[in-house]
Design a protein around this motif. Structure first.
Motif, PDB file in Angstrom:
ATOM      1  N   ASP A  37       9.246  13.790   4.247  1.00  0.00           N
ATOM      2  CA  ASP A  37       9.904  13.619   5.540  1.00  0.00           C
ATOM      3  C   ASP A  37       9.845  12.133   5.912  1.00  0.00           C
ATOM      4  O   ASP A  37       8.780  11.510   5.840  1.00  0.00           O
ATOM      5  CB  ASP A  37       9.127  14.470   6.554  1.00  0.00           C
ATOM      6  CG  ASP A  37       9.664  14.323   7.946  1.00  0.00           C
ATOM      7  OD1 ASP A  37      10.801  14.725   8.174  1.00  0.00           O
ATOM      8  OD2 ASP A  37       8.919  13.793   8.800  1.00  0.00           O
ATOM      9  N   ARG A  38      10.992  11.563   6.291  1.00  0.00           N
ATOM     10  CA  ARG A  38      11.070  10.112   6.523  1.00  0.00           C
ATOM     11  C   ARG A  38      10.099   9.654   7.615  1.00  0.00           C
ATOM     12  O   ARG A  38       9.428   8.623   7.494  1.00  0.00           O
ATOM     13  CB  ARG A  38      12.516   9.747   6.881  1.00  0.00           C
ATOM     14  CG  ARG A  38      12.737   8.362   7.443  1.00  0.00           C
ATOM     15  CD  ARG A  38      12.709   7.268   6.391  1.00  0.00           C
ATOM     16  NE  ARG A  38      12.602   5.972   7.014  1.00  0.00           N
ATOM     17  CZ  ARG A  38      13.628   5.181   7.320  1.00  0.00           C
ATOM     18  NH1 ARG A  38      14.847   5.547   7.024  1.00  0.00           N
ATOM     19  NH2 ARG A  38      13.426   4.016   7.889  1.00  0.00           N
ATOM     20  N   ALA A  39      10.028  10.428   8.696  1.00  0.00           N
ATOM     21  CA  ALA A  39       9.149  10.011   9.800  1.00  0.00           C
ATOM     22  C   ALA A  39       7.693   9.982   9.338  1.00  0.00           C
ATOM     23  O   ALA A  39       6.959   9.026   9.626  1.00  0.00           O
ATOM     24  CB  ALA A  39       9.322  10.951  10.994  1.00  0.00           C
ATOM     25  N   THR A  40       7.282  10.996   8.581  1.00  0.00           N
ATOM     26  CA  THR A  40       5.898  11.035   8.090  1.00  0.00           C
ATOM     27  C   THR A  40       5.631   9.845   7.175  1.00  0.00           C
ATOM     28  O   THR A  40       4.600   9.162   7.292  1.00  0.00           O
ATOM     29  CB  THR A  40       5.644  12.348   7.315  1.00  0.00           C
ATOM     30  OG1 THR A  40       5.937  13.428   8.191  1.00  0.00           O
ATOM     31  CG2 THR A  40       4.208  12.442   6.830  1.00  0.00           C
ATOM     32  N   ALA A  41       6.579   9.598   6.276  1.00  0.00           N
ATOM     33  CA  ALA A  41       6.418   8.473   5.342  1.00  0.00           C
ATOM     34  C   ALA A  41       6.320   7.149   6.111  1.00  0.00           C
ATOM     35  O   ALA A  41       5.518   6.276   5.776  1.00  0.00           O
ATOM     36  CB  ALA A  41       7.587   8.443   4.369  1.00  0.00           C
ATOM     37  N   ILE A  77       0.829  -1.202   0.000  1.00  0.00           N
ATOM     38  CA  ILE A  77       0.000   0.000   0.000  1.00  0.00           C
ATOM     39  C   ILE A  77       0.869   1.260   0.000  1.00  0.00           C
ATOM     40  O   ILE A  77       0.605   2.222  -0.709  1.00  0.00           O
ATOM     41  CB  ILE A  77      -0.955  -0.014   1.220  1.00  0.00           C
ATOM     42  CG1 ILE A  77      -1.910  -1.211   1.109  1.00  0.00           C
ATOM     43  CG2 ILE A  77      -1.734   1.296   1.334  1.00  0.00           C
ATOM     44  CD1 ILE A  77      -2.703  -1.513   2.363  1.00  0.00           C
ATOM     45  N   TRP A  78       1.935   1.205   0.771  1.00  0.00           N
ATOM     46  CA  TRP A  78       2.783   2.401   0.882  1.00  0.00           C
ATOM     47  C   TRP A  78       4.197   2.001   1.243  1.00  0.00           C
ATOM     48  O   TRP A  78       4.404   1.235   2.177  1.00  0.00           O
ATOM     49  CB  TRP A  78       2.228   3.330   1.975  1.00  0.00           C
ATOM     50  CG  TRP A  78       3.068   4.545   2.163  1.00  0.00           C
ATOM     51  CD1 TRP A  78       3.912   4.798   3.208  1.00  0.00           C
ATOM     52  CD2 TRP A  78       3.170   5.672   1.299  1.00  0.00           C
ATOM     53  NE1 TRP A  78       4.526   6.008   3.040  1.00  0.00           N
ATOM     54  CE2 TRP A  78       4.085   6.578   1.871  1.00  0.00           C
ATOM     55  CE3 TRP A  78       2.569   6.007   0.069  1.00  0.00           C
ATOM     56  CZ2 TRP A  78       4.429   7.770   1.280  1.00  0.00           C
ATOM     57  CZ3 TRP A  78       2.903   7.219  -0.522  1.00  0.00           C
ATOM     58  CH2 TRP A  78       3.814   8.085   0.089  1.00  0.00           C
ATOM     59  N   ARG A  79       5.149   2.544   0.502  1.00  0.00           N
ATOM     60  CA  ARG A  79       6.562   2.298   0.815  1.00  0.00           C
ATOM     61  C   ARG A  79       7.224   3.628   1.130  1.00  0.00           C
ATOM     62  O   ARG A  79       7.478   4.426   0.224  1.00  0.00           O
ATOM     63  CB  ARG A  79       7.291   1.687  -0.378  1.00  0.00           C
ATOM     64  CG  ARG A  79       6.873   0.274  -0.712  1.00  0.00           C
ATOM     65  CD  ARG A  79       8.038  -0.498  -1.282  1.00  0.00           C
ATOM     66  NE  ARG A  79       8.963  -0.795  -0.202  1.00  0.00           N
ATOM     67  CZ  ARG A  79       8.834  -1.810   0.627  1.00  0.00           C
ATOM     68  NH1 ARG A  79       7.832  -2.633   0.509  1.00  0.00           N
ATOM     69  NH2 ARG A  79       9.705  -2.012   1.590  1.00  0.00           N
ATOM     70  N   GLY A  80       7.479   3.869   2.407  1.00  0.00           N
ATOM     71  CA  GLY A  80       8.066   5.133   2.836  1.00  0.00           C
ATOM     72  C   GLY A  80       9.379   5.445   2.136  1.00  0.00           C
ATOM     73  O   GLY A  80       9.594   6.563   1.671  1.00  0.00           O
TER      74      GLY A  80
END
Ligand code: GTP
Length: 237
Positions: free
Chosen positions: A67-71, A57-60
């Motif tokens: 922003d890495r933390a948000t991802a 679904i999502w790959r940060g």
């Protein structure tokens, strides 16, 4: 009936595996077959906890502008979607299942409470751990290692799209060689891309073995749980 080698397992299912042949989302056939296999291993008397990834679904890490933390938080939410899909499939098979999230979202699932998770397992329930460790910068593999240590699991079953650990990426190198068994230190020293170094170190320090195997072949989860020789075995110590 075959006597199971392991009493309590953590099954780590990568998000990508849940997409099946699709690029994105959840393939219901894949979820159904995973649920069927979990039912079978439960029926062998093995305690089963599951950690799901969210990469379908999502790959940060594929979002360098974010922003890495948000991802990473977005990725944790993706794992909750997968956990609920798996819970639904398990409950349709009359398997009592509890989802616990590392980030509180009480309207949807229980918060992660170690002692409660252990109690659920003792009662024969499948516990699905969602939202990773609850912290950005940690992978769901690290969540699997952490939860396995916390609930005193005997082994981590690492279900992947590839069928074991190779000396180079088998998707890119047709001559890549598969290992039958390995030690954690080899993964770290050789930079093998099986798990990130945080997850690998946690397993090494806590002497938790892992079995890395392909999820694409029906029956593999059960074989791994019963301790049959499939994929790659990473020794715990
Ligand atoms: P026992 O106490 O061992 O009987 O476990 P139990 O999980 O059946 O007991 P409980 O009454 O705590 O939970 C009943 C149902 O509510 C289960 O499906 C739980 O997953 C769910 N549940 C418990 N706590 C929460 C919560 O904080 N949020 C949500 N959404 N569901 C919860």
């Amino acid at each position: 009936m075959q006597e199971p080698k392991y009493k309590r397992v953590v099954l780590k299912i990568s998000g990508e595996a849940l997409a099946g042949e699709k690029e994105f989302g959840i393939d219901q056939d894949v979820i159904n077959s995973i649920a069927d296999e979990i039912k079978e291993i439960r029926e062998c008397g093995i305690d089963v906890a599951v950690v799901v990834g969210g990469g379908n679904i999502w790959r940060g890490r594929n979002s360098p502008q974010m922003d890495r933390a948000t991802a990473d938080y977005m990725g944790m939410l993706a794992t909750v979607i997968n956990a609920l899909a798996l819970q639904d499939a398990l409950e349709k098979r009359n398997i009592e299942t509890r989802v616990q999230t590392a980030i509180e979202m009480k309207e949807i699932a229980e918060p992660y409470i170690r002692r409660r998770a252990m109690r659920h397992l003792e009662k024969g329930r499948v516990v699905i751990f969602a939202a990773g460790t609850g912290n950005p910068f940690f992978s769901t593999d690290t969540a699997a290692a952490l939860r396995a240590a916390e609930i005193e699991a005997d082994v981590i079953l690492l279900a992947k799209k590839v069928d074991g650990v190779y000396d180079s990426d088998p998707m890119k190198n047709p001559n890549a060689q598969k290992f039958d068994s390995l030690e954690y230190i080899d993964i770290l020293n050789r930079g093998l891309g099986v798990m990130d170094s945080t997850a690998t170190s946690l397993c090494m320090d806590n002497k938790i073995p892992i079995i890395v195997f392909g999820i694409n072949k029906a029956g593999n989860i059960k074989k791994a749980a019963l301790g049959e020789n499939i994929g790659t075995f990473v020794k715990g110590g």
